[in-house]
Design a protein around this motif. Structure first.
Motif, short mmCIF file in Angstrom:
data_model
loop_
_atom_site.label_atom_id
_atom_site.label_comp_id
_atom_site.label_asym_id
_atom_site.label_seq_id
_atom_site.Cartn_x
_atom_site.Cartn_y
_atom_site.Cartn_z
N ALA A 138 8.71 -2.45 -3.69
CA ALA A 138 9.91 -1.63 -3.94
C ALA A 138 9.52 -0.26 -4.50
N ALA A 139 8.64 -0.27 -5.53
CA ALA A 139 8.25 1.00 -6.16
C ALA A 139 7.57 1.92 -5.13
N ASN A 140 6.77 1.34 -4.23
CA ASN A 140 6.09 2.18 -3.22
C ASN A 140 7.09 2.84 -2.27
N VAL A 141 8.19 2.14 -1.98
CA VAL A 141 9.19 2.73 -1.07
C VAL A 141 9.84 3.94 -1.75
N SER A 154 0.85 -1.20 0.00
CA SER A 154 0.00 0.00 0.00
C SER A 154 0.88 1.25 0.00
N LEU A 155 0.69 2.12 -1.00
CA LEU A 155 1.50 3.35 -1.08
C LEU A 155 1.21 4.26 0.11
N SER A 156 -0.08 4.38 0.48
CA SER A 156 -0.38 5.34 1.56
C SER A 156 0.23 4.87 2.89
N SER A 157 0.20 3.57 3.18
CA SER A 157 0.85 3.08 4.42
C SER A 157 2.35 3.31 4.34
N THR A 158 2.92 3.13 3.14
CA THR A 158 4.38 3.29 3.00
C THR A 158 4.78 4.75 3.19
N TYR A 211 8.24 -20.36 -12.98
CA TYR A 211 8.58 -19.04 -12.43
C TYR A 211 8.05 -17.90 -13.29
N SER A 212 7.12 -18.21 -14.24
CA SER A 212 6.69 -17.14 -15.16
C SER A 212 6.13 -15.94 -14.41
N SER A 213 5.35 -16.15 -13.34
CA SER A 213 4.75 -15.01 -12.62
C SER A 213 5.78 -14.30 -11.74
N TYR A 214 6.54 -15.07 -10.97
CA TYR A 214 7.54 -14.49 -10.06
C TYR A 214 8.59 -13.73 -10.86
N SER A 215 9.10 -14.40 -11.89
CA SER A 215 10.16 -13.83 -12.69
C SER A 215 9.72 -12.53 -13.35
N ALA A 216 8.46 -12.49 -13.82
CA ALA A 216 7.96 -11.25 -14.44
C ALA A 216 8.03 -10.10 -13.44
N SER A 217 7.72 -10.38 -12.17
CA SER A 217 7.74 -9.31 -11.16
C SER A 217 9.18 -8.87 -10.87
N LYS A 218 10.11 -9.81 -10.93
CA LYS A 218 11.52 -9.46 -10.66
C LYS A 218 12.17 -8.80 -11.89
N TYR A 219 11.72 -9.14 -13.10
CA TYR A 219 12.17 -8.42 -14.30
C TYR A 219 11.69 -6.96 -14.20
N ALA A 220 10.44 -6.80 -13.75
CA ALA A 220 9.89 -5.44 -13.62
C ALA A 220 10.74 -4.63 -12.65
N LEU A 221 11.16 -5.28 -11.58
CA LEU A 221 12.00 -4.60 -10.58
C LEU A 221 13.32 -4.16 -11.21
N LYS A 222 13.90 -5.01 -12.07
CA LYS A 222 15.16 -4.65 -12.73
C LYS A 222 14.95 -3.42 -13.62
N GLY A 223 13.81 -3.39 -14.32
CA GLY A 223 13.51 -2.24 -15.18
C GLY A 223 13.41 -0.97 -14.36
N LEU A 224 12.76 -1.07 -13.19
CA LEU A 224 12.62 0.09 -12.30
C LEU A 224 14.00 0.57 -11.85
N VAL A 225 14.81 -0.37 -11.40
CA VAL A 225 16.13 -0.02 -10.86
C VAL A 225 17.01 0.61 -11.96
N ASP A 226 17.03 0.01 -13.15
CA ASP A 226 17.88 0.55 -14.24
C ASP A 226 17.45 1.97 -14.61
N GLY A 227 16.13 2.20 -14.66
CA GLY A 227 15.63 3.53 -15.01
C GLY A 227 15.96 4.55 -13.93
N LEU A 228 15.72 4.16 -12.66
CA LEU A 228 15.97 5.09 -11.55
C LEU A 228 17.45 5.43 -11.42
#
Ligand SMILES: NC(=O)c1ccc[n+]([C@@H]2O[C@H](COP(=O)([O-])OP(=O)(O)OC[C@H]3O[C@@H](n4cnc5c(N)ncnc54)[C@H](OP(=O)(O)O)[C@@H]3O)[C@@H](O)[C@H]2O)c1
Length: 384
Positions: free
Chosen positions: A183-186, A125-129, A243-260
């Motif tokens: 991660a994105a919410n933090v 939750s973004l608001s709790s974070t 791992y198709s679902s888990y891996s997709a979420s961790k690929y997304a995290l890599k995209g976030l990190v590389d962009g940031l």
């Protein structure tokens, strides 16, 4: 001389093979030795970096995050530790309460109990974070580092992650919430606090009329963390059956990190991704309960690291400013191969090692696909 060398085909072939095989082998050997040397944690360097500094650590109550918390506490860091903290032991204490107590016990004398605290928060939750980030900054000052270990995996075939009731949350959506949004919410909450004066202490001040750089008020930029480090997985750069679902979420995290990493360059803030192999944690034990047999077969001898060792490697390589951080030799070889457009720590040597890694990749893919085909023949064969 060049002429005579070229005119002797046997000598030419030997020289060619030595070059084509020798250079990649030597380069990879150098990179392996370099990894082994750099991944040893230097306690003095860590203490110099973190002592007396406020670090936000998520996923701190169990597994990898817990081990990171203990090391940081021992080296004098001021800590805000985060987990949902819904579990309770017979004394009514959560794992988050227990890690706070352990860290306070381990901390050097100059660290006061109030310098280490837990804030139970669901980071999905973004608001709790945002509330958690604001409370932590008000109590212990701006963050020096932000380390995100929260997350987890429920391996299954993609078809098994689709709920029978489509109004219910699908497991593939849950993985995105649990690994990407936590991660994105933090990052979002830290930026929200900076935009609304939280980092400088002027709460509720808006951005209107203030000078911005990549959307962040300039006067608050110096209070941004020096590092954001998130925990992905080897499955941030590799995916296979189960791992198709888990891996997709961790690929997304890599995209976030590389962009940031790019966006935060003006502020001197480093953004890094740790991509560990299997770690012996409560989360891993849970994972094993749903992991399909096919997934275990493809994983083969991936190995299992202790959370303590993994935490040390992570902290050692954070201090070497690696953008993408492996936990062991297998992970390092994969990292060199699959680094993609992310900055390479040793661009020339890694480039020279790539032809050899290409060969390894061909074999790995061949065997992984064979495992899937064999599985298919076994199941479908029974039907015919
Ligand atoms: N273990 C492995 O083999 C492995 C391999 C590669 C990568 N990883 C990654 O490494 C990280 C740590 O894994 P682990 O095995 O140490 O996991 P773990 O033992 O299950 O611990 C996960 C931690 O994250 C917290 N957490 C989970 N969801 C949260 C949420 N929504 N909000 C706040 N806190 C949350 C948990 O506490 P609460 O339950 O109290 O919230 C706990 O403190 C994860 O990102 C995982 O994907 C693990």
């Amino acid at each position: 001389m060049v002429y005579s060398f070229l005119s002797n085909p046997a000598e030419f072939l030997v020289a060619f093979l030595v070059f084509v095989i020798g250079v990649p082998v030597l380069s990879l050997s150098f990179l392996i030795v370099k990894f082994l040397v750099l991944s040893r944690l230097n306690p003095k360097k860590l203490e110099k970096a973190v002592s007396g500094r406020h670090i936000l650590l998520t996923g701190a109550s169990k597994g990898l995050g817990r081990s990171v918390a203990l090391i940081l506490a021992k080296h004098g860091a001021h800590l805000t530790l985060v987990a949902r903290g819904n579990d309770r032991n017979e004394d009514g204490k959560s794992s988050l309460d227990l890690i706070v107590e352990e860290c306070r016990r381990l901390a050097p004398a100059h660290v006061e109990p109030a310098h280490i605290a837990g804030i139970p928060t669901d980071l999905m939750s973004l608001s709790s974070t945002v509330q958690m980030v604001r409370a932590a900054i008000q109590a212990r000052g701006p963050f020096y580092w932000v380390l995100g270990c929260a997350g987890g995996s429920v391996p299954s075939f993609f078809a098994d992650s689709v709920p029978s009731d489509p109004t219910k949350l699908a497991r593939f959506e849950r993985e995105i919430q649990s690994n990407y949004l936590t991660a994105a919410n933090v990052v979002g909450a830290v930026i929200h606090n900076s935009k609304h004066g939280g980092l400088a202490g002027n709460l509720d001040e808006g951005v209107e009329g203030r000078d911005l750089c990549v959307g962040i008020p300039i006067q608050d930029a110096q209070t941004l963390p020096k590092r954001f480090v998130f925990v992905g997985s080897m499955l941030s750069i590799l995916s296979f059956a189960g791992y198709s679902s888990y891996s997709a979420s961790k690929y997304a995290l890599k995209g976030l990190v590389d962009g940031l990493r790019n966006e935060f360059i003006p502020f001197g803030t480093n953004v890094q991704l740790f991509i560990p192999n299997n770690i012996d944690t409560p989360g891993y034990a849970e994972e094993m309960k749903t992991k399909p047999e096919l997934t275990k077969t493809i994983e083969g001898v991936a190995g299992l690291l202790s959370p303590e060792h993994c935490a040390e490697v992570m902290l050692a390589l954070i201090l070497h400013d690696r953008p993408l951080i492996a936990s062991d030799l297998l992970g390092e070889i994969l990292r060199i191969y699959a680094q993609s457009m992310c900055v390479r720590p040793s661009p020339v040597t890694e480039g020279l090692a790539l032809p050899l890694l290409n060969v390894i990749q061909i074999f790995w893919n061949f065997f992984a696909e064979q495992d899937c085909a064999k599985y298919g023949r076994k199941i479908l064969g029974k039907q015919q």
